[in-house]
Design an enzyme around this catalytic site. Structure first.
Site: not given
Length: 482
Positions: A247, A281
Site C-alpha cells: 500500500e 496517503c
C-alpha cells in the site's frame, strides 16, 4: 524519556548490538524515547521465536484465535486515552484526531477481524462424484512493516487478520513513531498471548526492515509506505516468491462538479485535503473545480482553511499539528518553492507559523493553497505528503477525468455532486482503487483497500485480508461408495 525495547519470544529485550536510535516529539523537538537499532541478528532471533510457536498457534481453531483478538481489543479500549496521547506526542497530530481516528480504529480493527473470521463460511464445490473443500491455511511467518503517519491504526490493521488466520508475526514499525507499537506489545504481553506468536523489532528501514523483507523464512510481507521504498520491497521479495501486499503513495484528485453545494461540503472537502497535516496517503491534494464555480469555491475554501487552528497538538481545540519532522517539512517547503518556479501562486499559507517558545522548534507549517499550475507540473503530479493542495479548473467532465488520471498514482479520489448517477459514472472511469462520492474516508472495513499503478499491489480489508494472510488449499474427495 522512555527506553523502548524489542519484544521477542515474549520478552522485552535490547538489540543484540545494544545500539539505539533517538525518538523526538516533532511538535517540540524534544527527545522522548530511545529505540533499539536492530540488525539482521535480531530478526533471526524473532524468526526463531516464530518457528517455535507457529505449529501450536496454527493448530488453534479460528474461534480460539478470535478470542485472543477480543482480549487485545478489550485491553486497548481500557488504554484508549494512553493510545491517543502517545500517538499525539509521537506524531505531532492533534489529540482530538488521535482519539477519533487512531485510537478508535485500533480497537475496532481487532474486534472487526475477530467477528469476521468467526463467521467465515467454508467453501464447498460439489461435483457429480466428488466434493471439493477449500480451506484457509496459515502462511507461516508474516513480516509487517508500517509507516509513521497512522502508526497503531495501520499496525493493528495488519496484526489482527494475520493473527486470526494462524500466522506468527514479526512487526517492524517506523523508527519515527515507535510509542504505540510498544504499547501494543505491552498489551499483548499482559493478556498472555503465547510466546513467539507476536514479535516487535525496532530499527531503520534499510537495516531492520530490509532484513525482514529478505529473510527466507518470512513467507509474507505486508508493507505500507512510500512508493520508492515499495519498489525495493518488491524487488527483494518477488524473486523469493513471497506473498506481497504493497500500500503505497497517492496523489489523489478531489473533483468538484458544477452542481456541488459548496457551503455545506466545504468542511469535508478541506478535511480531505488537510487531515493529519496532509500526511495521509488518501488525502485529496489536487482539487479539480468546474470553471463555472471556481471563484466561489476558492473563496469558500480559503475562508474555511484560514480559520483552522494550528498549534499545540495536546490542545483540544487544535485542528492542525506539526509535520512528522523538520526534515520532512523542508521537503514539503521545497515543493512550495518549486510550485512558484513552475508558475503557481500561493494564495494561502506556505509559511512556518509563529508559535510560542515551547513549539518554536517544532515541525509546523501553515496549510497551503496553490493556484495557477499546469496539471502536468511536478507539484501537481508528485506526492508531497504535507498540508499543500493545488487547485485546477476544468470545463468538460472528460477534462476532469484526464487530469485525475494523469499521474503515476492511482489510490483514491472523491467526487462531489448532487447527481450521484453522474458521480458513479465518473468514478468508474478513474484509475484508482477507491472512490468516494459526496464523502471522504468513509470506511467500511469489509471492502477492499488498495490502489493501482504506483499506488500499490494487492488488496487488504475484510475477507481480502483474511485471504491474503492465508493460503488456500483445495481438498477434492471422490465418493467411493458406488
Amino acid at each position: 524519556m522512555i527506553n523502548i525495547q524489542n519484544y521477542i519470544n515474549g520478552k522485552f529485550i535490547n538489540s543484540i548490538n545494544n545500539e539505539v536510535i533517538e525518538n523526538y516529539n516533532p511538535a517540540t523537538g524534544e527527545e522522548i524515547a530511545t529505540i533499539p537499532r536492530s540488525s539482521p541478528k535480531d530478526i533471526q532471533n524473532a524468526v526463531n521465536a516464530c518457528e517455535k510457536a507457529k505449529l501450536s498457534w496454527s493448530k488453534l481453531s479460528i474461534s480460539e484465535r478470535s478470542k485472543w483478538l477480543d482480549k487485545i481489543a478489550n485491553e486497548l479500549e481500557k488504554r484508549f486515552e494512553d493510545v491517543s496521547k502517545l500517538e499525539s506526542i509521537d506524531t505531532g497530530k492533534p489529540i482530538s484526531l488521535a482519539r477519533t481516528v487512531d485510537a478508535t480504529r485500533s480497537v475496532s480493527n481487532f474486534r472487526f477481524f475477530a467477528n469476521l473470521a468467526k463467521n467465515m463460511k467454508e467453501k464447498q464445490f460439489e461435483m457429480n462424484d466428488a466434493m471439493n473443500n477449500v480451506i484457509n491455511k496459515p502462511v507461516g511467518i508474516a513480516g509487517l512493516i508500517t509507516p509513521w503517519n497512522l502508526p497503531l491504526y495501520l499496525l493493528s490493521w495488519k496484526v489482527a487478520p494475520a493473527l486470526v488466520m494462524g500466522n506468527c508475526i514479526i512487526a517492524k514499525p517506523s523508527e519515527l513513531t515507535p510509542m504505540t507499537a510498544n504499547l501494543l506489545a505491552e498489551i499483548i504481553d499482559d493478556v498472555g498471548l503465547p510466546k513467539g506468536v507476536f514479535n516487535l523489532v525496532h530499527g531503520y528501514g534499510n537495516e531492520c526492515g530490509q532484513a525482514v523483507v529478505e529473510h527466507p523464512e518470512i513467507n509474507l510481507i505486508s508493507f505500507t509506505g512510500g512508493t520508492e521504498t515499495g519498489k525495493i520491497v518488491a524487488k527483494t521479495a518477488a524473486p523469493m516468491f513471497k506473498k506481497i501486499s504493497l500500500e503505497l503513495g497517492g496523489k489523489n484528485a478531489t473533483i468538484i462538479l458544477k452542481d456541488t453545494d459548496i457551503k455545506s461540503n466545504i468542511k469535508n472537502i478541506a478535511k480531505s485535503a488537510f487531515l493529519n497535516q496532509g500526511q495521509v496517503c488518501l488525502c485529496g491534494s489536487r482539487i479539480l473545480v468546474h470553471e463555472s464555480i471556481y471563484s466561489s469555491f476558492l473563496e469558500e475554501l480559503l475562508k474555511y482553511v484560514s480559520t483552522m487552528k494550528i498549534g499545540d497538538p495536546l490542545n483540544e481545540d487544535t485542528q492542525l499539528g506539526s509535520l512528522i519532522s523538520c526534515e520532512h517539512r523542508e521537503k514539503v517547503e521545497s515543493y512550495i518553492k518549486l510550485a512558484i518556479e513552475e508558475g503557481g501562486e500561493v494564495v494561502l499559507g506556505g509559511e512556518r507559523p509563529k508559535l510560542n517558545e515551547k513549539f518554536a522548534n517544532g515541525a509546523f507549517l501553515e496549510p497551503t493553497v496553490i493556484i495557477g499550475l499546469n496539471h502536468n507540473s511536478r507539484t501537481a503530479t508528485e506526492e508531497i505528503f504535507g498540508p499543500v493542495v493545488t487547485i485546477h479548473k476544468f470545463n468538460e467532465i472528460d477534462d476532469a477525468i484526464n487530469i485525475a488520471n494523469c499521474t503515476k498514482y492511482g489510490l483514491a479520489a472523491s467526487i462531489w455532486t448532487q447527481d450521484t448517477n453522474l458521480g458513479e459514472s465518473i468514478a468508474e472511469r478513474l484509475d484508482t482503487g477507491m472512490v468516494w462520492i459526496n464523502c471522504w474516508l468513509h470506511r467500511d472495513l469489509r471492502v477492499p483497500f488498495g490502489g493501482v499503478k504506483s499506488s500499490g499491489l494487492g488488496r487488504e480489508g475484510g475477507l481480502y485480508s483474511l485471504q491474503f494472510f492465508s493460503e488456500l488449499q483445495n481438498i477434492c474427495t471422490m465418493d467411493n461408495t458406488n
